[in-house]
Design a protein around this motif. Sequence first.
Motif, PDB file in Angstrom:
ATOM      1  N   THR A 232      -5.124  -7.980   3.560  1.00 52.90           N
ATOM      2  CA  THR A 232      -4.956  -8.322   4.976  1.00 52.90           C
ATOM      3  C   THR A 232      -5.663  -7.343   5.900  1.00 52.90           C
ATOM      4  OG1 THR A 232      -2.909  -7.031   5.232  1.00 52.90           O
ATOM      5  CG2 THR A 232      -2.690  -9.316   4.459  1.00 52.90           C
ATOM      6  N   GLY A 233      -5.983  -6.159   5.388  1.00 51.47           N
ATOM      7  CA  GLY A 233      -6.592  -5.142   6.232  1.00 51.47           C
ATOM      8  C   GLY A 233      -5.614  -4.406   7.127  1.00 51.47           C
ATOM      9  N   LYS A 234      -4.309  -4.668   6.949  1.00 50.85           N
ATOM     10  CA  LYS A 234      -3.308  -4.030   7.811  1.00 50.85           C
ATOM     11  C   LYS A 234      -2.940  -2.627   7.347  1.00 50.85           C
ATOM     12  CE  LYS A 234      -1.216  -8.348   9.409  1.00 50.85           C
ATOM     13  NZ  LYS A 234       0.032  -9.161   9.498  1.00 50.85           N
ATOM     14  N   VAL A 235      -3.120  -2.352   6.060  1.00 51.72           N
ATOM     15  CA  VAL A 235      -2.877  -1.022   5.504  1.00 51.72           C
ATOM     16  C   VAL A 235      -3.953  -0.723   4.463  1.00 51.72           C
ATOM     17  CG1 VAL A 235      -0.364  -0.963   5.855  1.00 51.72           C
ATOM     18  CG2 VAL A 235      -1.311  -1.946   3.744  1.00 51.72           C
ATOM     19  N   SER A 236      -4.080   0.552   4.142  1.00 50.59           N
ATOM     20  CA  SER A 236      -5.010   0.969   3.096  1.00 50.59           C
ATOM     21  C   SER A 236      -4.221   1.388   1.860  1.00 50.59           C
ATOM     22  CB  SER A 236      -5.863   2.144   3.578  1.00 50.59           C
ATOM     23  OG  SER A 236      -6.647   1.770   4.694  1.00 50.59           O
ATOM     24  N   LEU A 237      -4.481   0.728   0.741  1.00 48.72           N
ATOM     25  CA  LEU A 237      -3.833   1.075  -0.525  1.00 48.72           C
ATOM     26  C   LEU A 237      -4.775   2.015  -1.264  1.00 48.72           C
ATOM     27  CD1 LEU A 237      -2.479  -2.442  -1.576  1.00 48.72           C
ATOM     28  CD2 LEU A 237      -1.458  -0.732  -0.042  1.00 48.72           C
ATOM     29  N   LEU A 238      -4.404   3.301  -1.324  1.00 49.60           N
ATOM     30  CA  LEU A 238      -5.334   4.319  -1.789  1.00 49.60           C
ATOM     31  C   LEU A 238      -5.260   4.572  -3.287  1.00 49.60           C
ATOM     32  CD1 LEU A 238      -4.980   6.916   1.107  1.00 49.60           C
ATOM     33  CD2 LEU A 238      -6.631   5.057   0.864  1.00 49.60           C
ATOM     34  N   ALA A 239      -4.052   4.560  -3.867  1.00 49.23           N
ATOM     35  CA  ALA A 239      -3.923   4.865  -5.295  1.00 49.23           C
ATOM     36  C   ALA A 239      -2.515   4.527  -5.766  1.00 49.23           C
ATOM     37  CB  ALA A 239      -4.225   6.344  -5.566  1.00 49.23           C
ATOM     38  N   VAL A 240      -2.387   4.209  -7.064  1.00 50.60           N
ATOM     39  CA  VAL A 240      -1.082   3.926  -7.662  1.00 50.60           C
ATOM     40  C   VAL A 240      -0.636   5.120  -8.501  1.00 50.60           C
ATOM     41  CG1 VAL A 240      -1.367   1.422  -7.681  1.00 50.60           C
ATOM     42  CG2 VAL A 240      -2.153   2.769  -9.638  1.00 50.60           C
ATOM     43  N   SER A 241       0.688   5.263  -8.646  1.00 55.13           N
ATOM     44  CA  SER A 241       1.229   6.419  -9.370  1.00 55.13           C
ATOM     45  C   SER A 241       1.398   6.174 -10.861  1.00 55.13           C
ATOM     46  CB  SER A 241       2.576   6.832  -8.769  1.00 55.13           C
ATOM     47  OG  SER A 241       3.564   5.840  -9.033  1.00 55.13           O
ATOM     48  N   SER A 242       1.041   4.977 -11.337  1.00 55.57           N
ATOM     49  CA  SER A 242       1.115   4.694 -12.770  1.00 55.57           C
ATOM     50  C   SER A 242      -0.015   5.416 -13.499  1.00 55.57           C
ATOM     51  CB  SER A 242       1.024   3.186 -13.019  1.00 55.57           C
ATOM     52  OG  SER A 242      -0.070   2.628 -12.325  1.00 55.57           O
ATOM     53  N   GLU A 243       0.132   5.533 -14.806  1.00 63.55           N
ATOM     54  CA  GLU A 243      -0.871   6.240 -15.597  1.00 63.55           C
ATOM     55  C   GLU A 243      -2.243   5.570 -15.502  1.00 63.55           C
ATOM     56  OE1 GLU A 243      -1.545   7.750 -20.232  1.00 63.55           O
ATOM     57  OE2 GLU A 243      -0.048   6.215 -19.754  1.00 63.55           O
ATOM     58  N   LYS A 244      -2.220   4.224 -15.451  1.00 62.49           N
ATOM     59  CA  LYS A 244      -3.453   3.452 -15.356  1.00 62.49           C
ATOM     60  C   LYS A 244      -3.353   2.461 -14.197  1.00 62.49           C
ATOM     61  CE  LYS A 244      -4.228   3.714 -20.371  1.00 62.49           C
ATOM     62  NZ  LYS A 244      -4.390   2.929 -21.624  1.00 62.49           N
ATOM     63  N   PRO A 250      -6.129  -4.423  -9.368  1.00 63.48           N
ATOM     64  CA  PRO A 250      -7.202  -3.865 -10.202  1.00 63.48           C
ATOM     65  C   PRO A 250      -8.191  -2.978  -9.452  1.00 63.48           C
ATOM     66  CG  PRO A 250      -7.593  -6.193  -9.750  1.00 63.48           C
ATOM     67  CD  PRO A 250      -6.216  -5.888  -9.259  1.00 63.48           C
ATOM     68  N   ASN A 251      -8.277  -3.157  -8.143  1.00 61.80           N
ATOM     69  CA  ASN A 251      -9.238  -2.372  -7.359  1.00 61.80           C
ATOM     70  C   ASN A 251      -8.630  -1.097  -6.771  1.00 61.80           C
ATOM     71  OD1 ASN A 251     -11.332  -4.292  -7.748  1.00 61.80           O
ATOM     72  ND2 ASN A 251     -10.472  -5.560  -6.105  1.00 61.80           N
ATOM     73  N   VAL A 252      -7.353  -0.880  -7.053  1.00 63.54           N
ATOM     74  CA  VAL A 252      -6.687   0.333  -6.551  1.00 63.54           C
ATOM     75  C   VAL A 252      -6.631   1.346  -7.694  1.00 63.54           C
ATOM     76  CG1 VAL A 252      -4.598   1.307  -5.526  1.00 63.54           C
ATOM     77  CG2 VAL A 252      -5.315  -1.034  -4.943  1.00 63.54           C
ATOM     78  N   PRO A 253      -7.301   2.483  -7.553  1.00 64.15           N
ATOM     79  CA  PRO A 253      -7.323   3.451  -8.656  1.00 64.15           C
ATOM     80  C   PRO A 253      -5.972   4.107  -8.880  1.00 64.15           C
ATOM     81  CG  PRO A 253      -8.327   4.385  -6.699  1.00 64.15           C
ATOM     82  CD  PRO A 253      -8.053   2.948  -6.374  1.00 64.15           C
ATOM     83  N   ALA A 254      -5.799   4.676 -10.062  1.00 61.21           N
ATOM     84  CA  ALA A 254      -4.609   5.479 -10.349  1.00 61.21           C
ATOM     85  C   ALA A 254      -4.843   6.904  -9.850  1.00 61.21           C
ATOM     86  CB  ALA A 254      -4.330   5.497 -11.843  1.00 61.21           C
ATOM     87  N   ILE A 255      -3.777   7.531  -9.345  1.00 64.04           N
ATOM     88  CA  ILE A 255      -3.877   8.932  -8.932  1.00 64.04           C
ATOM     89  C   ILE A 255      -4.363   9.779 -10.103  1.00 64.04           C
ATOM     90  CG2 ILE A 255      -2.569  10.943  -8.118  1.00 64.04           C
ATOM     91  CD1 ILE A 255      -0.702   9.000  -6.665  1.00 64.04           C
ATOM     92  N   ALA A 256      -3.962   9.361 -11.325  1.00 66.92           N
ATOM     93  CA  ALA A 256      -4.328  10.110 -12.530  1.00 66.92           C
ATOM     94  C   ALA A 256      -5.836  10.140 -12.769  1.00 66.92           C
ATOM     95  CB  ALA A 256      -3.615   9.523 -13.742  1.00 66.92           C
ATOM     96  N   GLU A 257      -6.571   9.224 -12.158  1.00 62.37           N
ATOM     97  CA  GLU A 257      -8.024   9.248 -12.298  1.00 62.37           C
ATOM     98  C   GLU A 257      -8.623  10.458 -11.591  1.00 62.37           C
ATOM     99  OE1 GLU A 257      -9.844   5.499 -11.239  1.00 62.37           O
ATOM    100  OE2 GLU A 257      -8.174   4.373 -12.121  1.00 62.37           O
TER     101      GLU A 257
END
Length: 339
Positions: A232-244, A250-257
């Motif tokens: 929607t462009g209303k927020v920025s999803l920067l990274a997920v806290s899961s291992e992968k 799929p386009n949101v990287p893991a913090i672990a990267e």
Amino acid sequence: MTIKMLRAGLRAFRCLSGRAARRAAAALALGALATAPGYAQEPWPSRPVTIVVPFAPGGNTDMIARLMAERLAKAFGKPFVVDNRGGAAGLIAAEYVARAPADGYVLFMSTMTQIVTAPMTNKIRYDPARDFVPIVNIGGNPFVLTASTRNNFKSLDDLVRYGKANPGKLNVGHAGNGGLTQLSALLFLNRAGIQATMVPYRGGAPALADVLAGQIDLYSASVSEVMPYVGTGKVSLLAVSSEKRMPMLPNVPAIAETFPGHEVDTWNGLVGPAAMPADIVARIAAESSKIIADPDFRARLEKVGIVPLNETRDAFAKRIRQDRGKWKPVIEGAGIQVE
């Protein structure tokens, strides 16, 4: 209990006086009633059952509670009503349930926060190990570092660069001291070497609302909370806290990267006051397990980023023990002080 036994009991406490005599008389009368011919205890459930949610309406935990309440009402033929009692990372709600009558009419849609982490960081008036009985662990999920669009962060690197260049200027929302929305954010900030201002809320929904409105910069949200805003462009999803990376993001990287070894997740499960009758616990667990195993229900959870767990009493209790062992050294190492 026979009339002869009742008369004997009455003679026995005639020598008592005042409050002691009244208490003895009441107990004897109840005993006689419970064993009288034709007497039967009230079947459960004979009236509405309350599911207490420790956060404001609209968040991840509230959503799961309402899904379960709808299905459990159909299974048992009585209403299951959601009662939102937000505040203090859900500890207000946890204490309320711990002190509630253990008759099966008050249940708690708990998160790891109230049972595992917040008691390590807050002064509480209940014992998370002794005051609750695990019933069923419904599902788990990681977190998403969710940023306001006002700072134009396009990546995790953008956030890290800004945070390091502007110590203390990032305002980071969370749902209460010791909660996973706070701890997951703090662990990331510590790893990244960023100083930020932490802003407490009564739940995830109001914190996310302020990110959307640009009132705060960052919130470590449950995946299910942000799924409606993907694309929607209303927020920025920067990274997920899961291992992968997650299949639904799929386009949101893991913090672990960026920071290897970083992994944080949480769960939502039904618990009750510790003295709940075992047969009621077993009935709720059995029906809940059927609900969670249903393909349509699982699909609804998975669609919003929740991994169905379906752990009943023993498996759920084991997970709680393991999580306490995991988080205690993490919290101590992060230097989080008891409030």
